[in-house]
Motif scaffolding. Structure first.
Motif, PDB file in Angstrom:
ATOM      1  N   GLY A  57      15.657   3.139  -4.481  1.00 54.81           N
ATOM      2  CA  GLY A  57      15.337   1.847  -3.871  1.00 54.81           C
ATOM      3  C   GLY A  57      15.128   0.755  -4.904  1.00 54.81           C
ATOM      4  O   GLY A  57      14.885   1.011  -6.074  1.00 54.81           O
ATOM      5  N   HIS A  79       6.439   4.921  -1.041  1.00 53.56           N
ATOM      6  CA  HIS A  79       7.507   5.262  -0.097  1.00 53.56           C
ATOM      7  C   HIS A  79       8.860   4.754  -0.542  1.00 53.56           C
ATOM      8  O   HIS A  79       9.861   5.107   0.024  1.00 53.56           O
ATOM      9  N   ILE A  80       8.841   3.874  -1.539  1.00 53.86           N
ATOM     10  CA  ILE A  80      10.125   3.348  -1.977  1.00 53.86           C
ATOM     11  C   ILE A  80      10.951   4.506  -2.523  1.00 53.86           C
ATOM     12  O   ILE A  80      10.519   5.252  -3.383  1.00 53.86           O
ATOM     13  N   ALA A  81      12.136   4.648  -1.957  1.00 50.03           N
ATOM     14  CA  ALA A  81      12.987   5.777  -2.307  1.00 50.03           C
ATOM     15  C   ALA A  81      13.363   5.701  -3.776  1.00 50.03           C
ATOM     16  O   ALA A  81      13.353   4.627  -4.364  1.00 50.03           O
ATOM     17  N   PRO A 121       0.835  -1.204   0.000  1.00 49.02           N
ATOM     18  CA  PRO A 121       0.000   0.000   0.000  1.00 49.02           C
ATOM     19  C   PRO A 121       0.871   1.256   0.000  1.00 49.02           C
ATOM     20  O   PRO A 121       0.493   2.261  -0.551  1.00 49.02           O
TER      21      PRO A 121
END
Lengths: 496, 356
Positions: free
Chosen positions: B24, B19-21, B15
């Protein structure tokens, strides 16, 4: 020897940011600094273990490149490391001539080696040691003598000594000083690393101070510099007020952790104290004061020989980490990398290392729930990069520390033990960690913090225990004691 | 660790994937490096061997019969290898599996055991073999975890002792297995595939599940990755180590039963040097000998590579000495390649910008 603007960076950590140093023949030049100031990195750069990223090293007036320890030795720079670097299984003589054995065509001259070793030992005031004795059977002090003999066995012009007195008693320290004076009388320069002010006043000619990887003073004359000035140079912070405001502990807050007469023979005398919910207790003391041993014993990682520990009134089984974790104690260990993290594992698995059983049903893991829990902590602690699948190894020191805090936040422990939570963490990230620790306390966690930086303990804790050599010297409200007060206590304690 | 880590993430789309950099790793790319790449290398190696087999032996090599021969040959060593994959993933080693397997065949073939089996059910023999294997593993585990003896030494002692015990019990004679029900089961085919191969497949599937999907597996990997950190995080390390060696012993017991089925005999010489073949298969498969990373898939492929190699050599009537030489080469090359892969992935991971 002269050093200008030396800088060194390790991955995300800038260990040295421009250090200057000049050492003259025949002097004892002391280098001071707190733990983590960059002393060890400086030494390793000077002895050819690390190569500097910037800056230059001048040796007898010309720029040199020290690309290996062998190159440094070639020039006449020998180093005695803090961790004894002798080979236990070899004899004294073999250790002294390790790397430059007396031999012809690969055949060792045992007799000549032993004779040379004997004369070196004699010069160091230890003529009674037999060169053919195995080094493993020697005391730490005598092993250090071997290490020094090795330094002298080459045509050495500069000896770097990294905290040589740390393992010696006062009589042995006096012998060390006698040897140092003899060396300098013959024109050999000594770089002497220590954080014991008293020793430096006794043996040093000039002092340089480094702090957070920078030179804060260079070549001060020992006799002209007051002690207070040195302490200020070592500890003075550029960032004022990095510590968040304390939230007063409610008078009726329950005792979360009770330590009653806890002792570990050979390490520390029985200690008793309590920590209330929402309170931060600081343990102040130098390296070797046994403060880590105390909290490791509370945690059950070492088995207490006396006393007991209770969490919220429940007594813990001594010597059992899983009992402590079950009762609600979390530990963020001193050696983050070797004791805290599984470096090659992903961030989220490190976060759930103490709790993954909870994300499982009948032994079956629910990794998406684990990731979700880790993500919540990533957001709450501002862990960067915010990728739960990234290996812990690739994160900076500050973020690795946050992983450990996150681990216990997921666990929800009422008691948290933090051993050197900001070691290897740069200044900016430190402030974040301080804020986090404060926030945890405000939420009702009982916390014990250990740090070699006395200022950190004082700034963070509500109450402080001053510890030296396994004894509690004083217990005080953090507002009622300052850094000089702690240092005075510790120094009186160690001289007594 | 888990080559199947990726599918999980895909099944439950995160969800908070936003937020995955930027730097990332996305789950999809994960498949291309890491354990995926390692397994891919093994598949390529296996394919190359098959190609060699095809060129040298033609059609005969790909005949169903021959493929089943390869699998049957792989099955016994395969089960042992799955067992020690766990031990090795946790940073340990078990040298005793081969001789423990020999011991289980001897005890389970004893006249008294077979008599009891005839009077009740052949499962008595199964139970006895598992019990013997499990006890041997328990002894290993207790000595290692609570006696603080280095695993290499403790299991070396068991290697010698179990073989000796097997010789004592059997009087160095070969014990014939004559329980008809047992032999019928072990030598049967199911859906055209020998039961031995089915057992290997089941053990491999169960092993994969245990290592990648359960708390037991997570503890195993964690201990291998950093024993001290796991202990300080509250994992009961000593107890878990005992379980691991018991598991390896149980696998040796299963392998012993399979061996009895194939050879219709129990003897102290069964399983000679199997420990080395098993360790070779595990290491070639990509499990780290220092622990912290284990792959069941890799172990299965490692076992298949070696048994295919043997088959190619047998088909061409080539010297077993040449075969041994080739095996040695494969081990070294495979490990060298793995290190290359690992180093590249490491660089990739650290090259990404770090935001502090």
């Amino acid at each position: 020897m002269e050093v200008r603007g030396l800088s060194k960076r390790f991955a995300a950590v800038q260990a040295l940011k421009g250090v200057d140093l000049d050492v003259r023949a025949g002097e004892v030049h002391c280098v001071m600094g707190q733990n983590g100031a960059g002393k060890s990195t400086l030494i390793k750069t000077l002895s050819g273990v690390h190569r500097p990223d910037e800056g230059e090293i001048l040796w007898e007036g010309r720029a040199v490149e020290l690309d290996s320890p062998a190159a440094a030795l070639e020039l006449g720079i020998a180093t005695m490391y803090q961790e004894l670097d002798v080979v236990g299984g070899l004899t004294i003589a073999e250790n002294i001539f390790l790397g430059h054995e007396r031999s012809t065509g690969g055949v060792l001259h045992v007799k000549r080696t032993n004779a040379a070793a004997r004369s070196l030992l004699h010069r160091l005031g230890h003529g009674s040691l037999s060169p053919s004795r195995e080094v493993g059977s020697l005391s730490a002090a005598n092993q250090q003598i071997v290490s020094m003999a090795r330094a002298l066995s080459r045509d050495t012009k500069l000896i770097i000594m990294d905290e040589p007195s740390a393992i010696l008693d006062s009589g042995e320290v006096q012998n060390l000083f006698r040897v140092i004076r003899e060396l300098t009388a013959r024109g050999i320069a000594v770089v002497y690393i220590s954080h014991r002010l008293e020793e430096i006043r006794q043996i040093g000619d000039r002092i340089s101070v480094i702090k957070d990887g920078r030179s804060t003073a260079n070549g001060l004359h020992v006799t002209e510099t007051p002690k207070a000035e040195l302490i200020r140079l070592m500890t003075g912070r550029e960032v004022a007020n990095v510590f968040p405001a304390r939230t007063p502990v409610a008078a009726d807050a329950p005792v979360a952790l009770e330590v009653d007469g806890l002792g570990l023979e050979g390490h520390f005398e029985p200690v008793s104290f309590t920590v209330r919910a929402g309170e931060i207790l600081g343990l102040a003391g130098l390296v070797g004061s046994q403060r880590s041993e105390i909290i490791e014993t509370i945690y059950g990682a070492r088995k207490a020989t006396a006393g007991r520990v209770s969490v919220n009134g429940r007594r813990l089984t001594p010597g059992s980490v899983s009992a402590a974790v079950g009762a609600g104690i979390g530990l963020s260990p001193e050696e983050r990398k070797s004791q805290g993290l599984i470096l090659d594992e992903s961030l989220y698995r490190n976060v759930t290392l103490s709790t993954f059983g909870r994300f499982a049903r009948a032994g079956l893991l629910d990794e998406s729930a684990e990731r979700q829990a880790a993500r919540e902590q990533i957001d709450a602690l501002e862990l960067r990069p915010a990728d739960p699948d990234r290996p812990a190894r690739t994160l900076s020191g500050g973020n690795q520390q946050k992983i450990l805090l996150a681990r216990w936040l997921v666990h929800g422990t009422p008691v948290l033990l933090l051993d050197e939570p900001t070691r290897g963490v740069d200044v900016g990230a430190r402030a974040e960690i301080y804020t986090l620790i404060r926030r945890l306390a405000a939420a009702g966690t009982a916390i014990i913090v250990i740090s070699s930086e006395i200022e950190e303990v004082l700034g963070l804790a509500d109450r402080v225990l001053v510890i030296d050599d396994g004894r509690v010297l004083a217990q005080s409200d953090a507002n009622d004691i300052d850094e000089h007060g702690v240092l005075d206590l510790v120094m009186e304690g160690s001289s007594a | 660790m888990s080559e199947q880590k990726t599918p999980v993430a895909e099944r439950h789309p995160a969800p908070a994937s936003s937020h995955i950099a930027p730097g990332g790793r996305t789950p999809g790319r994960n498949l291309l490096h890491g354990s995926g790449a390692r397994s891919l290398g093994l598949v390529i190696a296996l394919a190359a061997l098959v190609a060699i087999g095809l060129i040298t032996s033609g059609e005969r090599f790909l005949a169903v019969e021959n493929i089943l021969t390869i699998l049957r040959h792989a099955s016994i060593i395969g089960v042992i290898s799955i067992g020690i994959t766990f031990v090795i993933t946790a940073g340990g080693i078990d040298l005793s599996v081969g001789s423990v397997m020999g011991l289980t065949t001897v005890v389970a073939s004893l006249a008294s055991v077979q008599l009891a089996a005839t009077q009740s059910t052949w499962l008595v023999m199964v139970l006895v073999a598992l019990l013997v294997g499990g006890i041997a593993g328990l002894v290993n585990g207790v000595i290692i975890a609570y006696g603080n003896v280095v695993a290499f030494i403790a299991t070396l002692a068991m290697l010698v002792a179990a073989r000796g015990l097997a010789e004592l019990i059997s009087g160095r004679r070969t014990l014939i297995v004559n329980n008809g029900d047992f032999l019928d089961f072990m030598r049967a085919d199911f859906l055209g595939v020998p039961v031995l191969v089915w057992i290997f497949a089941l053990v491999a599937a169960a092993g994969w599940f245990l290592l990648n999907r359960t708390t037991f597996g997570r503890r195993t990997v964690a201990i291998g990755g950093n024993l001290e950190a796991s202990r300080l995080a509250g994992v009961k390390v000593k107890r878990h180590l005992v379980y691991l060696y018991v598991l390896a012993g149980l696998a040796a017991g299963i392998a012993g039963l399979m061996m009895m089925g194939r050879t219709t005999a129990g003897t102290s010489t069964h399983g000679l040097l199997y420990e080395l073949d098993a360790i070779a298969a595990v290491v070639v498969g990509g499990t780290l000998l220092i622990g912290g990373r284990g792959t069941i898939m890799g172990t299965v492929l490692g076992v298949l590579i070696f048994s295919t190699l043997t088959n190619v050599f047998t088909q061409n009537n080539m010297d077993t000495s040449v075969q041994a030489l080739a095996k040695g080469l494969i081990i070294v090359v495979a490990v060298l390649l793995q290190q290359r892969f690992a180093a590249r992935n490491e660089r990739r991971a650290t090259a990404k910008p770090l935001k502090v």
